[in-house]
Design a protein around this motif. Sequence first.
Motif, PDB file in Angstrom:
ATOM      1  N   ALA A 148      -5.469  -4.590   6.878  1.00 22.74           N
ATOM      2  CA  ALA A 148      -6.794  -4.823   7.444  1.00 22.74           C
ATOM      3  C   ALA A 148      -6.714  -5.986   8.413  1.00 22.74           C
ATOM      4  O   ALA A 148      -6.059  -6.994   8.158  1.00 22.74           O
ATOM      5  N   GLY A 149      -7.380  -5.775   9.577  1.00 21.85           N
ATOM      6  CA  GLY A 149      -7.365  -6.816  10.579  1.00 21.85           C
ATOM      7  C   GLY A 149      -6.257  -6.679  11.585  1.00 21.85           C
ATOM      8  O   GLY A 149      -6.265  -7.391  12.606  1.00 21.85           O
ATOM      9  N   ASP A 150      -5.253  -5.843  11.317  1.00 25.86           N
ATOM     10  CA  ASP A 150      -4.179  -5.647  12.280  1.00 25.86           C
ATOM     11  C   ASP A 150      -4.568  -4.530  13.255  1.00 25.86           C
ATOM     12  O   ASP A 150      -5.269  -3.570  12.887  1.00 25.86           O
ATOM     13  N   ALA A 151      -4.081  -4.619  14.499  1.00 23.01           N
ATOM     14  CA  ALA A 151      -4.292  -3.547  15.493  1.00 23.01           C
ATOM     15  C   ALA A 151      -3.223  -2.474  15.267  1.00 23.01           C
ATOM     16  O   ALA A 151      -2.024  -2.726  15.426  1.00 23.01           O
ATOM     17  N   THR A 168      -8.348  -1.104  14.879  1.00 27.25           N
ATOM     18  CA  THR A 168      -8.266  -2.138  13.844  1.00 27.25           C
ATOM     19  C   THR A 168      -9.279  -1.820  12.774  1.00 27.25           C
ATOM     20  O   THR A 168     -10.489  -1.709  13.046  1.00 27.25           O
ATOM     21  N   PHE A 169      -8.773  -1.659  11.540  1.00 31.27           N
ATOM     22  CA  PHE A 169      -9.660  -1.454  10.395  1.00 31.27           C
ATOM     23  C   PHE A 169     -10.083  -2.831   9.856  1.00 31.27           C
ATOM     24  O   PHE A 169      -9.257  -3.716   9.624  1.00 31.27           O
ATOM     25  N   ALA A 170     -11.369  -2.985   9.624  1.00 27.88           N
ATOM     26  CA  ALA A 170     -11.901  -4.289   9.224  1.00 27.88           C
ATOM     27  C   ALA A 170     -11.623  -4.606   7.769  1.00 27.88           C
ATOM     28  O   ALA A 170     -11.575  -5.779   7.376  1.00 27.88           O
ATOM     29  N   SER A 171     -11.455  -3.606   6.947  1.00 33.45           N
ATOM     30  CA  SER A 171     -11.253  -3.850   5.518  1.00 33.45           C
ATOM     31  C   SER A 171     -10.276  -2.834   4.969  1.00 33.45           C
ATOM     32  O   SER A 171      -9.989  -1.806   5.584  1.00 33.45           O
ATOM     33  N   ALA A 172      -9.783  -3.184   3.751  1.00 40.87           N
ATOM     34  CA  ALA A 172      -8.824  -2.290   3.107  1.00 40.87           C
ATOM     35  C   ALA A 172      -9.526  -1.032   2.620  1.00 40.87           C
ATOM     36  O   ALA A 172     -10.733  -1.017   2.374  1.00 40.87           O
ATOM     37  N   GLY A 173      -8.741   0.022   2.507  1.00 35.70           N
ATOM     38  CA  GLY A 173      -9.276   1.287   2.016  1.00 35.70           C
ATOM     39  C   GLY A 173      -8.421   2.453   2.483  1.00 35.70           C
ATOM     40  O   GLY A 173      -7.465   2.294   3.255  1.00 35.70           O
ATOM     41  N   THR A 174      -8.792   3.639   2.036  1.00 32.64           N
ATOM     42  CA  THR A 174      -8.110   4.869   2.453  1.00 32.64           C
ATOM     43  C   THR A 174      -9.036   5.601   3.424  1.00 32.64           C
ATOM     44  O   THR A 174     -10.207   5.870   3.089  1.00 32.64           O
ATOM     45  N   TYR A 175      -8.501   5.868   4.600  1.00 34.54           N
ATOM     46  CA  TYR A 175      -9.317   6.431   5.670  1.00 34.54           C
ATOM     47  C   TYR A 175      -8.706   7.756   6.155  1.00 34.54           C
ATOM     48  O   TYR A 175      -7.481   7.887   6.204  1.00 34.54           O
ATOM     49  N   THR A 176      -9.601   8.734   6.516  1.00 32.41           N
ATOM     50  CA  THR A 176      -9.166  10.003   7.140  1.00 32.41           C
ATOM     51  C   THR A 176      -9.478   9.920   8.623  1.00 32.41           C
ATOM     52  O   THR A 176     -10.654   9.805   9.034  1.00 32.41           O
ATOM     53  N   VAL A 177      -8.423   9.912   9.427  1.00 27.01           N
ATOM     54  CA  VAL A 177      -8.567   9.772  10.874  1.00 27.01           C
ATOM     55  C   VAL A 177      -8.490  11.184  11.488  1.00 27.01           C
ATOM     56  O   VAL A 177      -7.523  11.928  11.233  1.00 27.01           O
ATOM     57  N   THR A 199      -4.433  11.025   6.810  1.00 27.63           N
ATOM     58  CA  THR A 199      -4.984  10.052   5.849  1.00 27.63           C
ATOM     59  C   THR A 199      -4.075   8.824   5.795  1.00 27.63           C
ATOM     60  O   THR A 199      -2.848   8.969   5.627  1.00 27.63           O
ATOM     61  N   ILE A 200      -4.685   7.637   5.949  1.00 26.66           N
ATOM     62  CA  ILE A 200      -3.888   6.399   5.879  1.00 26.66           C
ATOM     63  C   ILE A 200      -4.567   5.433   4.884  1.00 26.66           C
ATOM     64  O   ILE A 200      -5.782   5.484   4.683  1.00 26.66           O
ATOM     65  N   THR A 201      -3.724   4.653   4.245  1.00 28.20           N
ATOM     66  CA  THR A 201      -4.209   3.598   3.340  1.00 28.20           C
ATOM     67  C   THR A 201      -4.004   2.241   4.011  1.00 28.20           C
ATOM     68  O   THR A 201      -2.879   1.901   4.398  1.00 28.20           O
ATOM     69  N   VAL A 202      -5.077   1.509   4.126  1.00 26.96           N
ATOM     70  CA  VAL A 202      -5.035   0.175   4.750  1.00 26.96           C
ATOM     71  C   VAL A 202      -5.127  -0.899   3.635  1.00 26.96           C
ATOM     72  O   VAL A 202      -6.021  -0.834   2.777  1.00 26.96           O
TER      73      VAL A 202
END
Length: 520
Positions: free
Chosen positions: A8-11, A48-57, A73-76
């Motif tokens: 989270a927070g990384d580009a 950049t994802f603002a927080s941790a979590g599992t996201y479907t792009v 699907t990625i886990t941040v």
Amino acid sequence: MTSSVPAAGDALQFQVTGNPSTYGASFLYDWGDGTNDPASDQASVTHTFASAGTYTVNVTADNEINVVSNSTTITVYERITGLTLISDEPTELGLPTTITRSIATSWQDAVFTFDFDDGSIPIVVNSTNLNQAVTYASVGRYSVSVTASNMISSQQEFLEVHVFEINIETVNTTIDCYETNTNATMQAFMNTDTSLLYDFVWTFEDGCSDTVESDNVLDHIFATAGLQNVMLEVISRNTSASDRMNLTVCVQDAITSATITDSPATILGLDTVFTVDSLGGTDPQYSIDFDDGTPSASVTLPEANHTYSAVGNYTVVFTAKNLVSEVNDTAYLVVQEEVLGVNITTWSEYEPLIVKDVNFTYSATATSGTELSFVLDFGDGTAAENGNDVTHAYTAGGAYTVSVTVSNLVSSRSFSLNVTVQEAVSGATISHPVVVKANTSVTLTAAVDAGGPDENDYWMIEPDQSAYTLGTSSLTYVFTQVYDSTVSLKVDNRVRKMLCEANFCCRFKMRLSKTFWRCL
């Protein structure tokens, strides 16, 4: 996506590929976090994802021939920060110590490793239960470390844990000794820095007992003087463990009074005796400061002796003291030299005679003595006079005793001088018969108005004699010729001389034609 472990927070960079080609296509991105990118011709983008979590792009490609969509699907993950540790230490031996952990970031996939510094194998937990308990086998101070980690980061913190066995280290009193019937404060010190874990049971020799919960300080009033035994028992509030300590507390009665009696003035070199007294007090100690530069001396009741080496006025302080009180009293002392070698002298040109009605100076002296007073008594009924040089005139002749008394506060000496007061001769006369016959005995009589009766009478008859002859107050003489004769009388009483003359005219069988006398 090019990042292996997204945070989270990384580009993060995403790359879209197509078959046979993505040339001429436009792309629409849905990031699964509530955000979308507008359509563009970019097949490579960052997000950049603002927080941790599992996201479907999801990405949709449109080249105007057909539209194709695909998703991944990625886990941040979130980097671990703000790890804190607290515990319920100090912990009594045999009881568990609970360590509470927390982190500021997400607990997702976080793993916690505990090293309890007791030689045991560290344990790893991934539970979201905040508390972790450990029971130590021995007393000591342990440095517990906790490491929080996840796929992308870790953080370690340390916490000291004190495991103790109940023990009274010491009991302090606020002063060395307490006065009876006043507040006495005692404080117990344990091997831990909190008293909330204990009950304190104080037992006193005077029959009193006090139980104080969670407070290591106690106030007590001792009614009896002496060395008082006190027992303290400290009992754990969590276990049945306890510890005891016995102590002795000094208790004394206060001194109520101290007195020293003024000593009479003292002769230099002799012992001075002071009367001292004191009332009340346990184990009193007595001392006197004699105010002469010597160290204060310990004394005992009821008397104290001291010899002064110099004259002077001294302020003497008597002190009665014990461990709880001090009382002083003051006396005043005069030390003087003894009067010795008293004498009195006077000077007269007629020594040893003193002339009546004439002032003479009498000087009194002493070979030793300080702060002297002189009193002279002349023995003639007049009032005594003060001073060491006094002028005095006697108003009557006779034998007198002049006495002087020399005194100070410590002694008195007297001396006497015998003097004889002689009145100066005056009023000398010659008496004789009226008729003088030649070749006949004539008696001449001398007399004085004052200065007698011990005067010396010197006679000379001219022209028969040319010098004075010592005689008496009566002279018998025979005139053998007819002539004018002068009879001279000189009177002397050692303080004054007088001359008296009588002239005669002598005739045979004739009356005295002329008789006269005069005194010069």
